[in-house]
Design a protein around this motif. Structure first.
Motif, PDB file in Angstrom:
ATOM      1  N   ARG A 103      -0.713  -6.793   6.893  1.00  0.00           N
ATOM      2  CA  ARG A 103       0.113  -5.920   7.721  1.00  0.00           C
ATOM      3  C   ARG A 103      -0.743  -4.926   8.502  1.00  0.00           C
ATOM      4  O   ARG A 103      -0.539  -4.679   9.692  1.00  0.00           O
ATOM      5  CB  ARG A 103       1.123  -5.172   6.853  1.00  0.00           C
ATOM      6  N   LEU A 104      -1.729  -4.345   7.815  1.00  0.00           N
ATOM      7  CA  LEU A 104      -2.607  -3.390   8.496  1.00  0.00           C
ATOM      8  C   LEU A 104      -3.361  -4.073   9.622  1.00  0.00           C
ATOM      9  O   LEU A 104      -3.552  -3.507  10.700  1.00  0.00           O
ATOM     10  CB  LEU A 104      -3.595  -2.773   7.503  1.00  0.00           C
ATOM     11  N   GLU A 105      -3.767  -5.291   9.362  1.00  0.00           N
ATOM     12  CA  GLU A 105      -4.484  -6.036  10.391  1.00  0.00           C
ATOM     13  C   GLU A 105      -3.573  -6.260  11.592  1.00  0.00           C
ATOM     14  O   GLU A 105      -3.974  -6.093  12.740  1.00  0.00           O
ATOM     15  CB  GLU A 105      -4.957  -7.366   9.823  1.00  0.00           C
ATOM     16  N   ALA A 106      -2.337  -6.636  11.285  1.00  0.00           N
ATOM     17  CA  ALA A 106      -1.385  -6.881  12.371  1.00  0.00           C
ATOM     18  C   ALA A 106      -1.111  -5.608  13.148  1.00  0.00           C
ATOM     19  O   ALA A 106      -1.040  -5.609  14.376  1.00  0.00           O
ATOM     20  CB  ALA A 106      -0.084  -7.438  11.797  1.00  0.00           C
ATOM     21  N   GLU A 107      -0.982  -4.494  12.440  1.00  0.00           N
ATOM     22  CA  GLU A 107      -0.732  -3.221  13.116  1.00  0.00           C
ATOM     23  C   GLU A 107      -1.889  -2.845  14.013  1.00  0.00           C
ATOM     24  O   GLU A 107      -1.702  -2.386  15.134  1.00  0.00           O
ATOM     25  CB  GLU A 107      -0.473  -2.118  12.101  1.00  0.00           C
ATOM     26  N   ALA A 108      -3.079  -3.037  13.496  1.00  0.00           N
ATOM     27  CA  ALA A 108      -4.258  -2.701  14.293  1.00  0.00           C
ATOM     28  C   ALA A 108      -4.286  -3.546  15.550  1.00  0.00           C
ATOM     29  O   ALA A 108      -4.573  -3.070  16.642  1.00  0.00           O
ATOM     30  CB  ALA A 108      -5.523  -2.911  13.471  1.00  0.00           C
ATOM     31  N   ARG A 109      -3.950  -4.834  15.365  1.00  0.00           N
ATOM     32  CA  ARG A 109      -3.962  -5.726  16.516  1.00  0.00           C
ATOM     33  C   ARG A 109      -2.878  -5.337  17.507  1.00  0.00           C
ATOM     34  O   ARG A 109      -3.086  -5.271  18.713  1.00  0.00           O
ATOM     35  CB  ARG A 109      -3.754  -7.169  16.051  1.00  0.00           C
ATOM     36  N   LEU A 110      -1.698  -5.052  16.966  1.00  0.00           N
ATOM     37  CA  LEU A 110      -0.593  -4.719  17.850  1.00  0.00           C
ATOM     38  C   LEU A 110      -0.804  -3.395  18.568  1.00  0.00           C
ATOM     39  O   LEU A 110      -0.324  -3.183  19.673  1.00  0.00           O
ATOM     40  CB  LEU A 110       0.709  -4.687  17.039  1.00  0.00           C
ATOM     41  N   THR A 136     -15.571   7.552  13.263  1.00  0.00           N
ATOM     42  CA  THR A 136     -15.942   6.249  13.803  1.00  0.00           C
ATOM     43  C   THR A 136     -16.243   5.258  12.678  1.00  0.00           C
ATOM     44  O   THR A 136     -16.552   5.649  11.551  1.00  0.00           O
ATOM     45  CB  THR A 136     -17.191   6.353  14.682  1.00  0.00           C
ATOM     46  N   ASP A 137     -16.157   3.996  13.029  1.00  0.00           N
ATOM     47  CA  ASP A 137     -16.449   2.964  12.024  1.00  0.00           C
ATOM     48  C   ASP A 137     -17.889   3.093  11.530  1.00  0.00           C
ATOM     49  O   ASP A 137     -18.178   2.905  10.354  1.00  0.00           O
ATOM     50  CB  ASP A 137     -16.175   1.567  12.579  1.00  0.00           C
ATOM     51  N   ASN A 138     -18.785   3.433  12.452  1.00  0.00           N
ATOM     52  CA  ASN A 138     -20.192   3.566  12.078  1.00  0.00           C
ATOM     53  C   ASN A 138     -20.385   4.693  11.066  1.00  0.00           C
ATOM     54  O   ASN A 138     -21.119   4.563  10.089  1.00  0.00           O
ATOM     55  CB  ASN A 138     -21.023   3.831  13.337  1.00  0.00           C
ATOM     56  N   GLU A 139     -19.713   5.796  11.315  1.00  0.00           N
ATOM     57  CA  GLU A 139     -19.814   6.960  10.445  1.00  0.00           C
ATOM     58  C   GLU A 139     -19.290   6.631   9.036  1.00  0.00           C
ATOM     59  O   GLU A 139     -19.903   6.982   8.030  1.00  0.00           O
ATOM     60  CB  GLU A 139     -18.973   8.077  11.076  1.00  0.00           C
ATOM     61  N   ALA A 147     -13.772  -0.884  11.106  1.00  0.00           N
ATOM     62  CA  ALA A 147     -12.959  -0.488  12.262  1.00  0.00           C
ATOM     63  C   ALA A 147     -11.505  -0.271  11.833  1.00  0.00           C
ATOM     64  O   ALA A 147     -10.859   0.673  12.289  1.00  0.00           O
ATOM     65  CB  ALA A 147     -13.050  -1.553  13.344  1.00  0.00           C
ATOM     66  N   ALA A 148     -11.012  -1.128  10.961  1.00  0.00           N
ATOM     67  CA  ALA A 148      -9.638  -0.982  10.484  1.00  0.00           C
ATOM     68  C   ALA A 148      -9.497   0.289   9.654  1.00  0.00           C
ATOM     69  O   ALA A 148      -8.511   1.010   9.751  1.00  0.00           O
ATOM     70  CB  ALA A 148      -9.240  -2.203   9.664  1.00  0.00           C
ATOM     71  N   ILE A 149     -10.512   0.574   8.848  1.00  0.00           N
ATOM     72  CA  ILE A 149     -10.496   1.793   8.047  1.00  0.00           C
ATOM     73  C   ILE A 149     -10.568   3.012   8.965  1.00  0.00           C
ATOM     74  O   ILE A 149      -9.824   3.980   8.804  1.00  0.00           O
ATOM     75  CB  ILE A 149     -11.658   1.790   7.040  1.00  0.00           C
ATOM     76  N   ILE A 178     -11.994   5.195   0.208  1.00  0.00           N
ATOM     77  CA  ILE A 178     -12.149   4.354  -0.986  1.00  0.00           C
ATOM     78  C   ILE A 178     -10.907   3.489  -1.192  1.00  0.00           C
ATOM     79  O   ILE A 178     -11.000   2.285  -1.469  1.00  0.00           O
ATOM     80  CB  ILE A 178     -12.420   5.219  -2.224  1.00  0.00           C
ATOM     81  N   GLN A 179      -9.742   4.092  -1.010  1.00  0.00           N
ATOM     82  CA  GLN A 179      -8.512   3.329  -1.194  1.00  0.00           C
ATOM     83  C   GLN A 179      -8.379   2.223  -0.143  1.00  0.00           C
ATOM     84  O   GLN A 179      -8.038   1.084  -0.463  1.00  0.00           O
ATOM     85  CB  GLN A 179      -7.308   4.272  -1.130  1.00  0.00           C
ATOM     86  N   LEU A 180      -8.663   2.582   1.096  1.00  0.00           N
ATOM     87  CA  LEU A 180      -8.561   1.576   2.157  1.00  0.00           C
ATOM     88  C   LEU A 180      -9.596   0.479   1.975  1.00  0.00           C
ATOM     89  O   LEU A 180      -9.328  -0.695   2.231  1.00  0.00           O
ATOM     90  CB  LEU A 180      -8.732   2.245   3.528  1.00  0.00           C
ATOM     91  N   HIS A 181     -10.786   0.857   1.526  1.00  0.00           N
ATOM     92  CA  HIS A 181     -11.822  -0.149   1.297  1.00  0.00           C
ATOM     93  C   HIS A 181     -11.391  -1.114   0.208  1.00  0.00           C
ATOM     94  O   HIS A 181     -11.692  -2.315   0.274  1.00  0.00           O
ATOM     95  CB  HIS A 181     -13.147   0.520   0.937  1.00  0.00           C
ATOM     96  N   GLY A 182     -10.699  -0.617  -0.783  1.00  0.00           N
ATOM     97  CA  GLY A 182     -10.226  -1.470  -1.859  1.00  0.00           C
ATOM     98  C   GLY A 182      -9.275  -2.547  -1.357  1.00  0.00           C
ATOM     99  O   GLY A 182      -9.178  -3.627  -1.933  1.00  0.00           O
ATOM    100  N   ILE A 183      -8.576  -2.242  -0.280  1.00  0.00           N
ATOM    101  CA  ILE A 183      -7.615  -3.186   0.269  1.00  0.00           C
ATOM    102  C   ILE A 183      -8.221  -4.006   1.400  1.00  0.00           C
ATOM    103  O   ILE A 183      -8.056  -5.216   1.479  1.00  0.00           O
ATOM    104  CB  ILE A 183      -6.357  -2.442   0.777  1.00  0.00           C
ATOM    105  N   LEU A 184      -8.956  -3.334   2.265  1.00  0.00           N
ATOM    106  CA  LEU A 184      -9.434  -3.990   3.490  1.00  0.00           C
ATOM    107  C   LEU A 184     -10.849  -4.530   3.374  1.00  0.00           C
ATOM    108  O   LEU A 184     -11.270  -5.319   4.220  1.00  0.00           O
ATOM    109  CB  LEU A 184      -9.367  -3.014   4.668  1.00  0.00           C
ATOM    110  N   GLY A 185     -11.600  -4.086   2.378  1.00  0.00           N
ATOM    111  CA  GLY A 185     -12.994  -4.498   2.303  1.00  0.00           C
ATOM    112  C   GLY A 185     -13.822  -3.822   3.386  1.00  0.00           C
ATOM    113  O   GLY A 185     -13.483  -2.747   3.849  1.00  0.00           O
ATOM    114  N   ASN A 186     -14.885  -4.512   3.795  1.00  0.00           N
ATOM    115  CA  ASN A 186     -15.819  -3.912   4.756  1.00  0.00           C
ATOM    116  C   ASN A 186     -15.324  -3.973   6.195  1.00  0.00           C
ATOM    117  O   ASN A 186     -16.108  -4.205   7.103  1.00  0.00           O
ATOM    118  CB  ASN A 186     -17.178  -4.618   4.679  1.00  0.00           C
TER     119      ASN A 186
END
Length: 278
Positions: free
Chosen positions: A157-164, A101-104, A91-93, A80-88
């Motif tokens: 930042r989370l997006e960048a970390e995931a990418r990196l 898994t993202d699907n789960e 995969a990042a969550i 819930i907290q991550l969704h509040g920041i990252l949205g849908n």
DNA sequence: AAAACATACAACCGCACTTAA
DNA sequence: CTTAAGTGCGGTTGTATGTTT
């Protein structure tokens, strides 16, 4: 010009996987030390499935590191907290929830968590009170400016970390590109001043995010063998894990290793009362 | 007991991004 | 540089199972 379909669908099986198909897929991947090309896998393994279907079955169900069973309360809170920041961005969550898994997570959200938020009078997309747009005093309960900036920074930042975590070469000092924009900004004076604002906002708690230096140290060692390990092991769960340092980054490590980005997220004051989960 | 409805989750589809020729 | 192939992601659907009427 339309793209060719990922596979010739003629004669390929669809629908639920049988135990025999699962066995063939698992045996093939184990035998070959990996899946190789998903497109050619079905043919080589002797499966009447398209590569996409094989990949999905493996990543969402057959992978050995998948955690089975229901979600814990802590996991649900974190989602819930991550969704509040990252949205849908499932995969990042999912990258913050080892073994899930993202699907789960997407299914959990759509079947349970979304409804719970609605029941609590919260908009599942914005995580704001549903009535916020029509308060009697006309003032919406919008987050403060610093809170919004905080969320934007964290999202980037989370997006960048995931990418990196997928592109560890970006950490090598000789190969910095303009696409490091957010990470460099985060460690720049701008980022530092932002972090200073954030610390004061949170009344003294230690919220320094994990540094590029510590990420870099990990990248040159662990990430070579498991690029995702940085997200699943070093960035999450408690923040006390020390990351092996190298000489070039030890000072940054000392400065920042006291905490993790996840702890920052978890400590971040969220208006939404999540006690209903308990 | 059976039909109708609700829920959970595995799987599919199509789009977007990345990579390699 | 262009473009097709490969892959990942998010939205949606289909089906099995559980619950209610």
């Amino acid at each position: 010009m339309g793209r060719k379909p990922c596979c010739d669908k003629m004669g390929l099986k669809k629908g639920p996987w049988t135990a025999e198909e699962d066995e063939i897929l698992v045996n093939y991947i184990n035998k070959n030390g990996g899946h190789g090309s998903w497109r050619s896998l079905p043919k080589l393994a002797g499966l009447l499935r398209c590569g996409k279907s094989c990949r999905l079955r493996w990543t969402n169900y057959l992978r050995p590191d998948i955690k089975r069973g229901s979600f814990t309360l802590e996991e649900e809170k974190l989602i819930i907290q991550l969704h509040g920041i990252l949205g849908n961005r499932w995969a990042a969550i999912a990258s913050q929830l080892p073994g899930r898994t993202d699907n789960e997570i997407k299914n959990l959200w759509n079947t349970h968590l979304k409804k719970r938020l609605i029941c609590m009078g919260l908009d599942p997309q914005t995580h704001q009170p549903l009535s916020s747009s029509c308060n009697p005093d006309g003032k919406a309960h919008a987050p403060s400016t610093s809170t919004r900036h905080m969320a934007q920074w964290e999202s980037a930042r989370l997006e960048a970390e995931a990418r990196l975590s997928r592109e560890p070469y970006l950490f090598t000092t000789s190969n910095k590109t303009d696409s490091d924009y957010f990470l460099r900004m985060w460690n720049s004076e701008v980022g530092q001043s932002f972090r200073g604002v954030h610390k004061s906002d949170n009344k003294g708690s230690c919220h320094s995010p994990i540094s590029l230096g510590s990420l870099s140290a990990t990248t040159t060692t662990d990430l070579a063998s498991n690029p995702r390990s940085i997200v699943k092991e070093d960035l999450v769960w408690g923040g006390s894990k020390k990351i092996a340092s190298d000489s070039s980054s030890s000072s940054e490590l000392e400065e920042d290793s006291c905490d993790t980005s996840l702890q920052l997220l978890l400590d971040f004051p969220i208006n939404n009362d999540m006690s209903f989960l308990e």
